[in-house]
Each structure stands twice: as structure tokens, then as C-alpha cells.
Design a protein around this motif. Structure first.
Motif, PDB file in Angstrom:
ATOM      1  N   PHE A  51       0.797  -1.226   0.000  1.00 43.56           N
ATOM      2  CA  PHE A  51       0.000   0.000   0.000  1.00 43.56           C
ATOM      3  C   PHE A  51       0.830   1.277   0.000  1.00 43.56           C
ATOM      4  O   PHE A  51       0.278   2.374  -0.150  1.00 43.56           O
ATOM      5  CB  PHE A  51      -1.032   0.008   1.125  1.00 43.56           C
ATOM      6  CG  PHE A  51      -0.511  -0.029   2.552  1.00 43.56           C
ATOM      7  CD1 PHE A  51       0.797   0.261   2.894  1.00 43.56           C
ATOM      8  CD2 PHE A  51      -1.393  -0.366   3.578  1.00 43.56           C
ATOM      9  CE1 PHE A  51       1.226   0.246   4.216  1.00 43.56           C
ATOM     10  CE2 PHE A  51      -0.970  -0.391   4.913  1.00 43.56           C
ATOM     11  CZ  PHE A  51       0.342  -0.071   5.221  1.00 43.56           C
ATOM     12  N   THR A  52       2.148   1.159   0.129  1.00 43.38           N
ATOM     13  CA  THR A  52       2.995   2.351   0.047  1.00 43.38           C
ATOM     14  C   THR A  52       3.485   2.625  -1.377  1.00 43.38           C
ATOM     15  O   THR A  52       4.223   3.590  -1.596  1.00 43.38           O
ATOM     16  CB  THR A  52       4.222   2.230   0.978  1.00 43.38           C
ATOM     17  OG1 THR A  52       5.004   1.102   0.573  1.00 43.38           O
ATOM     18  CG2 THR A  52       3.794   2.078   2.428  1.00 43.38           C
ATOM     19  N   ASN A  53       3.092   1.799  -2.330  1.00 42.00           N
ATOM     20  CA  ASN A  53       3.462   2.036  -3.724  1.00 42.00           C
ATOM     21  C   ASN A  53       3.076   3.456  -4.139  1.00 42.00           C
ATOM     22  O   ASN A  53       2.000   3.955  -3.781  1.00 42.00           O
ATOM     23  CB  ASN A  53       2.755   1.011  -4.612  1.00 42.00           C
ATOM     24  CG  ASN A  53       2.957   1.280  -6.082  1.00 42.00           C
ATOM     25  OD1 ASN A  53       2.168   1.991  -6.696  1.00 42.00           O
ATOM     26  ND2 ASN A  53       4.007   0.739  -6.662  1.00 42.00           N
ATOM     27  N   LYS A  54       3.931   4.120  -4.903  1.00 44.44           N
ATOM     28  CA  LYS A  54       3.716   5.530  -5.221  1.00 44.44           C
ATOM     29  C   LYS A  54       2.483   5.764  -6.088  1.00 44.44           C
ATOM     30  O   LYS A  54       1.829   6.813  -5.978  1.00 44.44           O
ATOM     31  CB  LYS A  54       4.957   6.102  -5.890  1.00 44.44           C
ATOM     32  CG  LYS A  54       6.138   6.245  -4.939  1.00 44.44           C
ATOM     33  CD  LYS A  54       7.337   6.872  -5.621  1.00 44.44           C
ATOM     34  CE  LYS A  54       8.509   7.024  -4.651  1.00 44.44           C
ATOM     35  NZ  LYS A  54       9.691   7.636  -5.306  1.00 44.44           N
ATOM     36  N   GLY A  77      -1.659 -11.369   3.580  1.00 43.72           N
ATOM     37  CA  GLY A  77      -0.283 -11.822   3.486  1.00 43.72           C
ATOM     38  C   GLY A  77       0.717 -10.744   3.139  1.00 43.72           C
ATOM     39  O   GLY A  77       1.906 -11.034   2.959  1.00 43.72           O
ATOM     40  N   VAL A  78       0.282  -9.487   3.061  1.00 35.37           N
ATOM     41  CA  VAL A  78       1.161  -8.390   2.662  1.00 35.37           C
ATOM     42  C   VAL A  78       1.398  -7.468   3.865  1.00 35.37           C
ATOM     43  O   VAL A  78       0.447  -7.112   4.569  1.00 35.37           O
ATOM     44  CB  VAL A  78       0.552  -7.584   1.506  1.00 35.37           C
ATOM     45  CG1 VAL A  78       1.478  -6.461   1.085  1.00 35.37           C
ATOM     46  CG2 VAL A  78       0.256  -8.500   0.323  1.00 35.37           C
ATOM     47  N   GLY A  79       2.648  -7.078   4.086  1.00 35.24           N
ATOM     48  CA  GLY A  79       2.941  -6.218   5.226  1.00 35.24           C
ATOM     49  C   GLY A  79       2.541  -6.878   6.522  1.00 35.24           C
ATOM     50  O   GLY A  79       2.908  -8.029   6.794  1.00 35.24           O
ATOM     51  N   HIS A  80       1.750  -6.173   7.319  1.00 37.01           N
ATOM     52  CA  HIS A  80       1.272  -6.727   8.583  1.00 37.01           C
ATOM     53  C   HIS A  80      -0.125  -7.326   8.471  1.00 37.01           C
ATOM     54  O   HIS A  80      -0.742  -7.664   9.495  1.00 37.01           O
ATOM     55  CB  HIS A  80       1.292  -5.651   9.670  1.00 37.01           C
ATOM     56  CG  HIS A  80       2.675  -5.188  10.022  1.00 37.01           C
ATOM     57  ND1 HIS A  80       3.608  -6.012  10.618  1.00 37.01           N
ATOM     58  CD2 HIS A  80       3.288  -3.990   9.855  1.00 37.01           C
ATOM     59  CE1 HIS A  80       4.737  -5.342  10.800  1.00 37.01           C
ATOM     60  NE2 HIS A  80       4.575  -4.114  10.337  1.00 37.01           N
ATOM     61  N   SER A  81      -0.645  -7.460   7.257  1.00 40.25           N
ATOM     62  CA  SER A  81      -1.950  -8.091   7.077  1.00 40.25           C
ATOM     63  C   SER A  81      -1.825  -9.603   7.228  1.00 40.25           C
ATOM     64  O   SER A  81      -0.874 -10.214   6.722  1.00 40.25           O
ATOM     65  CB  SER A  81      -2.531  -7.757   5.700  1.00 40.25           C
ATOM     66  OG  SER A  81      -2.899  -6.396   5.627  1.00 40.25           O
ATOM     67  N   GLU A  82      -2.770 -10.179   7.920  1.00 41.23           N
ATOM     68  CA  GLU A  82      -2.742 -11.621   8.184  1.00 41.23           C
ATOM     69  C   GLU A  82      -3.227 -12.405   6.970  1.00 41.23           C
ATOM     70  O   GLU A  82      -3.780 -11.850   6.024  1.00 41.23           O
ATOM     71  CB  GLU A  82      -3.592 -11.928   9.424  1.00 41.23           C
ATOM     72  CG  GLU A  82      -3.046 -11.280  10.691  1.00 41.23           C
ATOM     73  CD  GLU A  82      -3.926 -11.482  11.901  1.00 41.23           C
ATOM     74  OE1 GLU A  82      -3.408 -11.340  13.026  1.00 41.23           O
ATOM     75  OE2 GLU A  82      -5.123 -11.791  11.727  1.00 41.23           O
TER      76      GLU A  82
END
Length: 215
Positions: A51-54, A77-82
Motif C-alpha cells: 500500500f505504500t506504492n507511489k 499476506g502483505v505487510g502486517h496483514s494476516e
């Protein structure tokens, strides 16, 4: 609508999803009145997409300036998402959970924009099929990943923006997908998949096209 207020800043929230908690960036409307909800989906996490993609944050900021409260989840499964990455098969369920949360936080706000970049366009295009025309004001797809997934058809008023020199999804393949649907494609000359150095132009394009939609 009134003039923009002081630019809001992203905040990180947690949303209960079908595979566990979803980490999500939220950006309030930059206008005093919230026109609608915008959901923004990130590119392929197997290639570093989050979600930090520009392009994701550019879409969120642009839609915020147009009066939308934007939600940009890290899908399962991305970042802190379970949960575990499901290659787009289950991620529309995550987006449904984000929309339910957004509607609960913004009662009475009816407008909805589905937007995404690359892999995120596949997620949003699948999710769109679950919703009615009355629910969705429109879609904004940047660099649709039509060569990587069995991409569904999308509504005729979908805004599609693609780089002429996209090195990930060949422009000709996008035309092959769009042609049977008679979908217009906005082509940005000299631009690759990630719009390096051209994010301001991308924001201006989205702003212009969406303001036409709002007239």
C-alpha cells in the motif's frame, strides 16, 4: 463543493478481514464534505507491491482532493496483514471487508470508486462484478495486468491509463483485451509500468477524467 481544507495525512488502521486483520492506509477527504469512498488496490506483492506504492498513494491523494475518503489496504499476506497471498483468487473478499468497514465509518456516504494499479486492477475488476451499477460511480485502472491473469470484462465507462513503454504489461495486449469491449485506453507516451518521473502527470490525468465524470 467547498474549497479544499488543509491536506489530510495518511493514518494506518486495522480492519477485520476474512483471513484475519488487514493493515490499511486511510486518507480523509480533503474537502469539507465527503463525496464518496475510494478503494485503492496495490500491485503484485510477490514483486514488492504494498500500500505504500507511489501509484497507490498518488491515486489516494488525487481522489482525496476530489472529495473521497480513500482506503488502501495491504491485502492478505502483505505487510502486517494476516493470511496468505492468494494470487488474486481470494483478495476480492478482502476488498469486500474493507468496503464494509468504510461504509460503517462513513454512514450516508454513497459514492464508491474502485481503483488500482497492476495486480490491484485484477482484484478490483473481480470485485466490481459483485456490485451493482447503482453502488459504483466508476473504476480507475492503472497499468491493468491483462497478460498475467484471466482478466474479466469491466464496465464501458472504466478509466484505463497505460504507459506506452510499459515493460511489464505490453500495450498491445491491453488493446487486445480492450478492443472487444470497445474500451477507450488513455496512453501516456514515453512512460513505463511504474510511471517513474511522471506521477504528477498521472495525478493530473486522473483528476481531469474524474472531474468530467462528476459534471
Amino acid at each position: 463543493m467547498n474549497s479544499p481544507r488543509k491536506a489530510p495525512t495518511f493514518e494506518t488502521i486495522s480492519i477485520t478481514g476474512p483471513a484475519g486483520q488487514l493493515e490499511c492506509l486511510k486518507l480523509e477527504s480533503a474537502l469539507p464534505e465527503t463525496r464518496g469512498i475510494a478503494l485503492v488496490a496495490h500491485p503484485n506483492p510477490l514483486e514488492g507491491g504494498t500500500f505504500t506504492n507511489k501509484i497507490v498513494t498518488t491515486l489516494a491523494k488525487t481522489l482525496s482532493r476530489l472529495g473521497y475518503v480513500a482506503y488502501c489496504p495491504n491485502l492478505r499476506g502483505v505487510g502486517h496483514s494476516e493470511g496468505e497471498h492468494a494470487y488474486g483468487k481470494e483478495e476480492p473478499n478482502d476488498m469486500a471487508a474493507v468496503l464494509a468497514h468504510a461504509r460503517a465509518e462513513n454512514p450516508g456516504v454513497a459514492g464508491l470508486v474502485l481503483s488500482g494499479f497492476s495486480f490491484g486492477t485484477y482484484v478490483q475488476s473481480q470485485f466490481r462484478q459483485r456490485l451493482t451499477d447503482d453502488e459504483v460511480q466508476g473504476m480507475i485502472l492503472i497499468g491493468p495486468s491483462v497478460t498475467r491473469q484471466a482478466f474479466p470484462d469491466v464496465p464501458a465507462d472504466t478509466i484505463i491509463i497505460h504507459g506506452e513503454q510499459d515493460e511489464v504489461v505490453d500495450l498491445h495486449r491491453v488493446f487486445d483485451w480492450a478492443r472487444p469491449q470497445q474500451l477507450p485506453v488513455i496512453v501516456v507516451p514515453g512512460v513505463g509500468h511504474f510511471f517513474h518521473g511522471r506521477l504528477t502527470q498521472l495525478a493530473d490525468l486522473v483528476d481531469r477524467e474524474w472531474r468530467i465524470r462528476l459534471m
